[in-house]
Design an enzyme around this catalytic site. Structure first.
Site, PDB file in Angstrom:
ATOM      1  N   THR A  89      44.851  38.800  39.138  1.00  7.60           N
ATOM      2  CA  THR A  89      43.767  37.990  39.679  1.00  7.60           C
ATOM      3  C   THR A  89      44.216  36.579  40.023  1.00  7.60           C
ATOM      4  O   THR A  89      43.901  36.040  41.079  1.00  7.60           O
ATOM      5  CB  THR A  89      42.617  37.934  38.670  1.00  7.60           C
ATOM      6  OG1 THR A  89      42.145  39.256  38.431  1.00  7.60           O
ATOM      7  CG2 THR A  89      41.471  37.086  39.193  1.00  7.60           C
ATOM      8  N   GLN A 132      43.545  44.093  41.763  1.00  9.74           N
ATOM      9  CA  GLN A 132      43.177  42.680  41.829  1.00  9.74           C
ATOM     10  C   GLN A 132      43.815  42.076  43.078  1.00  9.74           C
ATOM     11  O   GLN A 132      45.036  42.114  43.231  1.00  9.74           O
ATOM     12  CB  GLN A 132      43.657  41.904  40.610  1.00  9.74           C
ATOM     13  CG  GLN A 132      42.876  42.205  39.352  1.00  9.74           C
ATOM     14  CD  GLN A 132      43.614  43.157  38.434  1.00  9.74           C
ATOM     15  OE1 GLN A 132      44.321  44.029  38.896  1.00  9.74           O
ATOM     16  NE2 GLN A 132      43.456  42.961  37.159  1.00  9.74           N
ATOM     17  N   ASP A 150      37.925  41.417  42.532  1.00 12.40           N
ATOM     18  CA  ASP A 150      38.129  39.965  42.402  1.00 12.40           C
ATOM     19  C   ASP A 150      38.274  39.274  43.760  1.00 12.40           C
ATOM     20  O   ASP A 150      39.086  38.353  43.907  1.00 12.40           O
ATOM     21  CB  ASP A 150      39.351  39.658  41.528  1.00 12.40           C
ATOM     22  CG  ASP A 150      39.293  40.323  40.166  1.00 12.40           C
ATOM     23  OD1 ASP A 150      38.195  40.707  39.748  1.00 12.40           O
ATOM     24  OD2 ASP A 150      40.358  40.455  39.530  1.00 12.40           O
ATOM     25  N   ASP A 162      33.882  43.285  40.054  1.00 13.87           N
ATOM     26  CA  ASP A 162      33.879  41.841  39.736  1.00 13.87           C
ATOM     27  C   ASP A 162      34.263  41.018  40.959  1.00 13.87           C
ATOM     28  O   ASP A 162      35.083  40.089  40.881  1.00 13.87           O
ATOM     29  CB  ASP A 162      34.850  41.547  38.581  1.00 13.87           C
ATOM     30  CG  ASP A 162      34.577  42.418  37.365  1.00 13.87           C
ATOM     31  OD1 ASP A 162      33.423  42.811  37.162  1.00 13.87           O
ATOM     32  OD2 ASP A 162      35.540  42.700  36.619  1.00 13.87           O
ATOM     33  N   ARG A 173      28.645  41.340  35.006  1.00 13.56           N
ATOM     34  CA  ARG A 173      29.270  41.672  33.721  1.00 13.56           C
ATOM     35  C   ARG A 173      29.585  40.367  32.998  1.00 13.56           C
ATOM     36  O   ARG A 173      29.911  39.358  33.618  1.00 13.56           O
ATOM     37  CB  ARG A 173      30.552  42.477  33.926  1.00 13.56           C
ATOM     38  CG  ARG A 173      30.348  43.803  34.611  1.00 13.56           C
ATOM     39  CD  ARG A 173      31.451  44.784  34.265  1.00 13.56           C
ATOM     40  NE  ARG A 173      32.770  44.369  34.727  1.00 13.56           N
ATOM     41  CZ  ARG A 173      33.903  44.849  34.229  1.00 13.56           C
ATOM     42  NH1 ARG A 173      33.896  45.700  33.216  1.00 13.56           N
ATOM     43  NH2 ARG A 173      35.072  44.451  34.726  1.00 13.56           N
ATOM     44  N   TRP A 189      31.965  38.507  31.579  1.00 10.13           N
ATOM     45  CA  TRP A 189      33.388  38.251  31.396  1.00 10.13           C
ATOM     46  C   TRP A 189      33.577  37.227  30.288  1.00 10.13           C
ATOM     47  O   TRP A 189      34.475  37.333  29.461  1.00 10.13           O
ATOM     48  CB  TRP A 189      33.981  37.768  32.717  1.00 10.13           C
ATOM     49  CG  TRP A 189      35.471  37.616  32.723  1.00 10.13           C
ATOM     50  CD1 TRP A 189      36.354  38.093  31.794  1.00 10.13           C
ATOM     51  CD2 TRP A 189      36.250  36.953  33.716  1.00 10.13           C
ATOM     52  NE1 TRP A 189      37.646  37.771  32.146  1.00 10.13           N
ATOM     53  CE2 TRP A 189      37.606  37.075  33.322  1.00 10.13           C
ATOM     54  CE3 TRP A 189      35.944  36.271  34.887  1.00 10.13           C
ATOM     55  CZ2 TRP A 189      38.642  36.525  34.076  1.00 10.13           C
ATOM     56  CZ3 TRP A 189      36.987  35.733  35.632  1.00 10.13           C
ATOM     57  CH2 TRP A 189      38.319  35.863  35.230  1.00 10.13           C
TER      58      TRP A 189
END
Length: 257
Positions: A43, A75, A98, A119, A175, A177
């Site tokens: 990420t 990612q 991401d 995400d 979510r 994180w």
């Protein structure tokens, strides 16, 4: 990298990207890509564009990270933002996992398009997403937002207002994180792609009592709260008020729109 990889550093102030100069910025992240330390790029290291300056503004620009779909890890950040007081107007962010690392600072995303799977809006910034389109391309499941606030004392969070959520893959609204993740959706049109539970505690039940996940006056098939996790909130008008306008990101002090 197909066309250009950009890093806007902390020393560059008051920058505006002009659409006619660079309409599309594209990067491709492959499973074999390695960082300077020889480790797989994840990420933090895969951003096509990384903005570190304050008062950055971009408009009518597409930023992509076209991840290798055969990779085990997907990612692939299109945009990473660490600068403060950034504005993105009619910007298209295209990726999968991401896509937008909205890492730190206060930011305003207006009438922009963000595509991803898992995400695909993540980080610990305080950002307002106003009249944006959020497009899920998740294959099995995914999540729109993964906020990373770790302390109740941090003034951060994601607020989505008058956004349209659509796509082809089932996703959570958010979510946790971080233990104190903060994400709200207000007046959003949610298509059927939203999973009935709505929210995830990231596999840590202790976050159910600390994360702030809220919804206010949303519409569409995905807005049905009948099966939502009980620790998410249907916000009252009074509770929703702080999240609804540019006041959320202290816009009177820096936005000129």
């Amino acid at each position: 990298m197909n066309e250009r990889e950009a890093n806007i550093t902390a020393n560059a102030q008051n920058i505006t990207e002009i659409a006619n100069a660079i309409p599309i910025i594209t990067n491709s992240t492959k499973a074999s890509d390695k960082g300077n330390d020889g480790q797989e790029m994840g990420t933090v290291s895969t951003a096509t564009v990384w903005v570190e300056s304050d008062f950055f503004c971009a408009t009518a620009l597409t930023i992509e990270n076209l991840v290798d779909k055969d990779a085990d890890k997907r990612q692939a950040v299109a945009l990473r933002v660490d600068g403060d007081k950034a504005v993105f107007y009619r910007v298209r962010l295209v990726g999968e996992q991401d896509t937008l690392l909205d890492n730190t600072g206060i930011h305003y995303f207006y009438r922009s398009y963000i595509q991803g799977s898992v995400d695909f809006i993540c980080g610990n910034a305080k950002s307002l997403f106003h009249e944006c389109v959020l497009d899920s391309v998740a294959e099995f499941w995914g999540a729109i937002a993964a906020h990373h606030r770790d302390s109740a004392d941090e003034d951060t969070g994601f607020s989505f207002v008058n956004c349209t959520i659509k796509g082809s893959g089932s996703v959570f609204l958010g979510r946790a994180w971080g233990k104190y993740a903060a994400t709200t959706y207000s007046f959003c049109d949610m298509d059927h792609v939203i999973l009935p539970l709505g929210w995830s505690d990231w596999g840590d039940p202790s976050r159910q009592g600390t994360a702030m996940f809220g919804e206010y006056e949303c519409s569409g098939k995905g807005s049905n709260r009948t099966e939502r996790v009980e620790w998410s909130k249907a916000l009252s008008s009074e509770e929703a008020m702080p999240f609804l306008s540019r006041d959320y990101i202290y816009g009177d002090g820096w936005l000129r729109l």
